[in-house]
Design a protein around this motif. Structure first.
Motif, PDB file in Angstrom:
ATOM      1  N   ASP A   1       0.830  -1.205   0.000  1.00 13.70           N
ATOM      2  CA  ASP A   1       0.000   0.000   0.000  1.00 13.70           C
ATOM      3  C   ASP A   1       0.866   1.258   0.000  1.00 13.70           C
ATOM      4  N   LEU A   2       1.979   1.219   0.715  1.00 14.63           N
ATOM      5  CA  LEU A   2       2.877   2.370   0.723  1.00 14.63           C
ATOM      6  C   LEU A   2       3.496   2.577  -0.660  1.00 14.63           C
ATOM      7  N   SER A   3       3.891   1.504  -1.320  1.00  9.05           N
ATOM      8  CA  SER A   3       4.479   1.613  -2.664  1.00  9.05           C
ATOM      9  C   SER A   3       3.484   2.214  -3.649  1.00  9.05           C
ATOM     10  N   ASN A   4       2.241   1.775  -3.580  1.00  4.77           N
ATOM     11  CA  ASN A   4       1.222   2.318  -4.484  1.00  4.77           C
ATOM     12  C   ASN A   4       0.956   3.792  -4.213  1.00  4.77           C
ATOM     13  N   ALA A   5       0.983   4.178  -2.933  1.00  5.29           N
ATOM     14  CA  ALA A   5       0.708   5.573  -2.590  1.00  5.29           C
ATOM     15  C   ALA A   5       1.852   6.495  -3.000  1.00  5.29           C
ATOM     16  N   LEU A   6       3.087   6.011  -2.934  1.00  5.49           N
ATOM     17  CA  LEU A   6       4.235   6.852  -3.268  1.00  5.49           C
ATOM     18  C   LEU A   6       4.463   6.973  -4.767  1.00  5.49           C
ATOM     19  N   ALA A   7       3.982   6.018  -5.545  1.00  4.82           N
ATOM     20  CA  ALA A   7       4.211   6.015  -6.990  1.00  4.82           C
ATOM     21  C   ALA A   7       3.287   7.004  -7.695  1.00  4.82           C
ATOM     22  N   VAL A   8       3.752   7.523  -8.843  1.00  2.00           N
ATOM     23  CA  VAL A   8       2.966   8.456  -9.666  1.00  2.00           C
ATOM     24  C   VAL A   8       2.991   7.951 -11.105  1.00  2.00           C
ATOM     25  N   GLU A   9       1.967   8.326 -11.863  1.00  3.01           N
ATOM     26  CA  GLU A   9       1.892   7.938 -13.271  1.00  3.01           C
ATOM     27  C   GLU A   9       2.884   8.747 -14.098  1.00  3.01           C
ATOM     28  N   GLY A  10       3.580   8.052 -15.000  1.00  6.57           N
ATOM     29  CA  GLY A  10       4.530   8.698 -15.897  1.00  6.57           C
ATOM     30  C   GLY A  10       4.535   8.033 -17.249  1.00  6.57           C
ATOM     31  N   ARG A  11       5.484   8.411 -18.094  1.00  2.31           N
ATOM     32  CA  ARG A  11       5.566   7.838 -19.437  1.00  2.31           C
ATOM     33  C   ARG A  11       5.845   6.340 -19.393  1.00  2.31           C
ATOM     34  N   GLU A  12       6.584   5.918 -18.384  1.00  2.00           N
ATOM     35  CA  GLU A  12       6.947   4.509 -18.275  1.00  2.00           C
ATOM     36  C   GLU A  12       6.040   3.757 -17.314  1.00  2.00           C
ATOM     37  N   GLY A  13       4.862   4.308 -17.054  1.00  2.00           N
ATOM     38  CA  GLY A  13       3.933   3.675 -16.129  1.00  2.00           C
ATOM     39  C   GLY A  13       4.030   4.275 -14.745  1.00  2.00           C
ATOM     40  N   LYS A  14       3.455   3.601 -13.777  1.00  2.00           N
ATOM     41  CA  LYS A  14       3.422   4.095 -12.406  1.00  2.00           C
ATOM     42  C   LYS A  14       4.695   3.688 -11.679  1.00  2.00           C
ATOM     43  N   ARG A  15       5.438   4.669 -11.183  1.00  2.00           N
ATOM     44  CA  ARG A  15       6.678   4.388 -10.488  1.00  2.00           C
ATOM     45  C   ARG A  15       6.975   5.502  -9.493  1.00  2.00           C
ATOM     46  N   ILE A  16       7.891   5.222  -8.568  1.00  2.00           N
ATOM     47  CA  ILE A  16       8.268   6.196  -7.545  1.00  2.00           C
ATOM     48  C   ILE A  16       9.078   7.304  -8.192  1.00  2.00           C
ATOM     49  N   PRO A  17       8.733   8.583  -7.969  1.00  2.00           N
ATOM     50  CA  PRO A  17       9.456   9.697  -8.614  1.00  2.00           C
ATOM     51  C   PRO A  17      10.876   9.802  -8.102  1.00  2.00           C
ATOM     52  N   PRO A  18      11.772  10.421  -8.866  1.00  2.00           N
ATOM     53  CA  PRO A  18      13.178  10.564  -8.430  1.00  2.00           C
ATOM     54  C   PRO A  18      13.292  11.491  -7.225  1.00  2.00           C
ATOM     55  N   HIS A  19      14.362  11.309  -6.491  1.00  2.00           N
ATOM     56  CA  HIS A  19      14.646  12.131  -5.316  1.00  2.00           C
ATOM     57  C   HIS A  19      14.993  13.554  -5.750  1.00  2.00           C
ATOM     58  N   PRO A  20      14.484  14.608  -5.052  1.00  2.00           N
ATOM     59  CA  PRO A  20      13.704  14.574  -3.823  1.00  2.00           C
ATOM     60  C   PRO A  20      12.209  14.798  -4.051  1.00  2.00           C
ATOM     61  N   GLN A  21      11.698  14.526  -5.218  1.00  2.00           N
ATOM     62  CA  GLN A  21      10.285  14.751  -5.504  1.00  2.00           C
ATOM     63  C   GLN A  21       9.419  13.800  -4.678  1.00  2.00           C
ATOM     64  N   ILE A  22       8.260  14.301  -4.263  1.00  2.00           N
ATOM     65  CA  ILE A  22       7.299  13.491  -3.529  1.00  2.00           C
ATOM     66  C   ILE A  22       5.916  13.749  -4.093  1.00  2.00           C
ATOM     67  N   SER A  23       5.010  12.818  -3.888  1.00  2.00           N
ATOM     68  CA  SER A  23       3.647  12.949  -4.394  1.00  2.00           C
ATOM     69  C   SER A  23       2.701  13.325  -3.258  1.00  2.00           C
ATOM     70  N   ASP A  24       1.635  14.059  -3.594  1.00  2.00           N
ATOM     71  CA  ASP A  24       0.642  14.417  -2.585  1.00  2.00           C
ATOM     72  C   ASP A  24      -0.032  13.173  -2.013  1.00  2.00           C
ATOM     73  N   THR A  25      -0.237  12.178  -2.875  1.00  2.00           N
ATOM     74  CA  THR A  25      -0.852  10.938  -2.412  1.00  2.00           C
ATOM     75  C   THR A  25       0.028  10.258  -1.370  1.00  2.00           C
ATOM     76  N   GLY A  26       1.335  10.257  -1.607  1.00  2.00           N
ATOM     77  CA  GLY A  26       2.256   9.650  -0.652  1.00  2.00           C
ATOM     78  C   GLY A  26       2.240  10.366   0.686  1.00  2.00           C
ATOM     79  N   VAL A  27       2.218  11.701   0.665  1.00  2.00           N
ATOM     80  CA  VAL A  27       2.173  12.472   1.913  1.00  2.00           C
ATOM     81  C   VAL A  27       0.875  12.193   2.655  1.00  2.00           C
ATOM     82  N   ASP A  28      -0.253  12.155   1.943  1.00  2.00           N
ATOM     83  CA  ASP A  28      -1.547  11.882   2.584  1.00  2.00           C
ATOM     84  C   ASP A  28      -1.571  10.495   3.216  1.00  2.00           C
ATOM     85  N   PHE A  29      -1.013   9.507   2.518  1.00  2.00           N
ATOM     86  CA  PHE A  29      -1.006   8.152   3.056  1.00  2.00           C
ATOM     87  C   PHE A  29      -0.173   8.083   4.330  1.00  2.00           C
TER      88      PHE A  29
END
Length: 639
Positions: free
Chosen positions: A240-268
């Motif tokens: 569940d943590l992996s899914n929340a931290l990942a974001v949609e991109g050209r290569e599919g859903k994956r964790i963004p590079p450092h130090p970017q974070i997703s709002d979904t990950g922060v909320d989770f």
């Protein structure tokens, strides 16, 4: 001594009537200083009569109506409350100066034995001692460089000292000009790892800054991301943590590079903050090492990215909390010894909450130092307990110019003053009464001696009074515990541990007692099948001239031209010489023949002695399977 009364002026009054004098009302005053009563014994007596809690060391509290410390005994007979309050305000204006005068006066009347643990104060020299610098709320200076400790912050000889005391806005890494070693320069403000800049507190009002200090999510977001912790398992949490931290991109859903974070990950993370945090981070580290030890490189890389992103979000979420606490340290440190706490601890609720945590952390830290110093100074050193004494307390006390204070009398003085400053803060209704209930609960709970009594107090007294449910209170204390884990271990580690023990005691017999991490962290088995958090450790090859190789295969003869054994013993110092004597005695008792120990043969593979190998395999090599990515984090540009 810290109460402004010199040892010589403390007298024992004996009615002369019992000495054969006809007027029993006449008394003979005998200074205790000439009766062999030491300052340390008086301070230890004060500590000994305090109540003992199951969750923290014994605490000493002054009453809210106590007069401020001064150099003269003040009698309140015949004075009304208004007059006493006016006198208190007058006396506390010059509190710091009186405090230093009391310490100096106590030093003059104390034993002049140079081995006495009482801190010596400079008489002729203008240079202040480490004790005086500590009492002034400043960092202790040391010839070793780095940052010395203060009453509210720890010491680090590895940090770089900024030029002319001009600190950067945020902490940064610099190259030491003398050694070429990278060192950290502590900044004036906390750095937000996501933006790379100083933390910005909200300018919309104190309620918004309070929300930054203890962040949470809306009820709708909580409903969406909150896990069912009654049944949650670690594999489910990781997914569940992996899914929340990942974001949609050209290569599919994956964790963004450092130090970017997703709002979904922060909320989770915020929705589950009370159960995530420190223990979740430890589990992610163990799972990464487990996959790596099984040579599952892709799984290890995936877990490392997840672990790093989780730590980034934790750092980002806790940054405002750390900034507010740092601001409180800047106010309390220079005012150490000033019991007029309203003059520097007043402010909005988030500022006063941070001030309380700084004061309480200071008390816990110095109580621990008093306990360690009392043990070290009261325990005779023998060959049998040498290592035990060596491991008690702060090892930096063995440095030639320690950046800390560690003697019992000095630690007692700081500890007693920290306790009284905290109690005065708690007794001021304007400062304390509107703090968050989970923070005020800490103060009440630490006076309770048993877990059963603590849980009864929660259900029958505290929660009805504060109009909060026991479940909500337990969650609030857990969230506070996670925030405290993001502060420096020195000096906040002791208070964090105390809160952690409270969390455990509160959860006994409730649904919150379930721990999804315990089987991964408790080392319940020594195989991959028995322990889901197990990873196989191994021994390494070592260079012939390395210290490990020398300890594995000590030489009986030193080569010509090298340092001689007598000179070596002098350089090692008294403590290491004792350790060497202990080792020699042990070898004599075991009647071991050391004559065959020579320089090992360097032509074959390194052979680790069986007692140190402890059955572990040798040189498996799995720590190197990630290559240079282990140092760079695997990010582009080597960042």
């Amino acid at each position: 001594g810290i109460m402004g009364v010199s040892l010589a002026s403390v007298c024992l009054s004996i009615p002369l009537g019992i000495m054969g004098v006809s007027r029993p009302s006449v008394c003979l005053s005998i200074p205790l200083g000439i009766m062999g009563v030491s300052l340390a014994s008086i301070l230890l007596l004060i500590l000994a009569v305090t109540a003992v809690s199951a969750f923290q060391p014994a605490s000493f509290f002054v009453t809210s109506g106590s007069a401020p410390f001064s150099r003269h005994v003040v009698l309140h007979m015949g004075m009304n409350r208004k007059a006493r309050r006016q006198q208190q305000r007058t006396k506390t204006k010059n509190r710091q100066k009186e405090f230093y005068d009391a310490v100096q006066e106590a030093d003059k009347t104390s034993d002049k034995d140079p081995s006495s643990p009482v801190g010596t104060l400079a008489k002729e020299s203008q240079e202040r001692t480490a004790f005086e610098e500590e009492l002034a709320g400043e960092r202790v200076s040391s010839e070793l460089g780095g940052e010395g400790e203060s009453v509210v912050s720890g010491a680090s000889v590895a940090d770089a000292v900024p030029t002319a005391n001009e600190r950067p806005d945020v902490s940064e890494v610099v190259m030491d000009e003398d050694t070429g070693i990278l060192r950290v320069v502590q900044g004036e403000n906390v750095k937000d790892i996501v933006t790379g800049k100083a933390v910005q507190l909200s300018n919309l009002g104190p309620e918004y800054r309070m929300a930054q200090m203890f962040p949470d999510v809306s009820p709708e977001t909580r409903e969406k991301y909150r896990l069912d912790w009654k049944t949650a398992s670690l594999p489910q949490i990781v997914d569940d943590l992996s899914n929340a931290l990942a974001v949609e991109g050209r290569e599919g859903k994956r964790i963004p590079p450092h130090p970017q974070i997703s709002d979904t990950g922060v909320d989770f993370v915020l929705a589950n903050r009370d159960y995530l945090g420190y223990r979740m981070s430890r589990c992610l580290g163990r799972l990464k090492l487990r996959a790596q030890s099984q040579f599952k490189k892709e799984e290890a890389l995936s877990l490392r990215r997840l672990w790093k992103k989780f730590l980034t979000i934790e750092n980002h979420i806790s940054a405002p909390f750390r900034q507010i606490v740092l601001d409180a340290e800047k106010k309390i440190g220079p005012n150490f010894g000033n019991l007029d706490v309203k003059s520097y601890c007043s402010g909005e609720v988030h500022e006063r909450t941070a001030s309380y945590l700084v004061l309480k952390g200071m008390v816990a830290h110095w109580e621990k130092k008093v306990k360690d110093a009392e043990y070290v100074e009261s325990t005779p050193e023998t060959n049998a307990n040498f290592l035990e004494i060596l491991m008690v307390g702060d090892p930096r006390r063995y440095l030639p110019d320690p950046p800390i204070i560690y003697r019992l009398n000095e630690c007692l003085s700081v500890c007693l003053m920290a306790r009284n400053m905290t109690q005065v803060f708690v007794s001021e209704n304007d400062l304390y009464d509107d703090l968050p209930c989970e923070v005020r609960f800490i103060e009440d709970a630490l006076r309770i001696k048993s877990g059963t009594e603590l849980r009864r107090f929660i259900v029958e007294e505290f929660c009805p009074r504060e109009q909060v449910t026991p479940e909500r209170l337990r969650e609030g204390v857990r969230r506070l515990y996670q925030q405290m884990h993001n502060l420096q271990v020195d000096p906040y580690g002791d208070l964090t541990n105390v809160i952690g023990r409270l969390v455990e005691a509160m959860s006994v017999g409730t649904e919150d007692e379930i721990d999804p991490y315990i089987s991964y962290l408790a080392n319940m088995g020594q195989t991959y099948e028995e322990n889901p958090g197990f990873f196989q450790t191994y021994t390494f090859d070592h260079d012939k001239l390395s210290l490990v190789s020398f300890l594995d295969y000590p030489m009986t003869e030193l080569e010509e031209g090298k340092i001689q054994s007598g000179d070596l013993a002098k350089q090692l110092g008294r403590d290491i010489q004792k350790l060497g004597m202990n080792l020699v005695e042990s070898s004599v008792q075991k009647e071991e023949d050391l004559s065959a120990q020579m320089v090992r043969d360097d032509t074959g593979p390194y052979k680790v002695p069986e007692n140190r190998a402890a059955g572990r395999p040798h040189n498996l090599g799995w720590l190197q399977i990630l290559g240079d990515e282990e140092m760079t984090g695997g990010e582009e540009g080597g960042q």
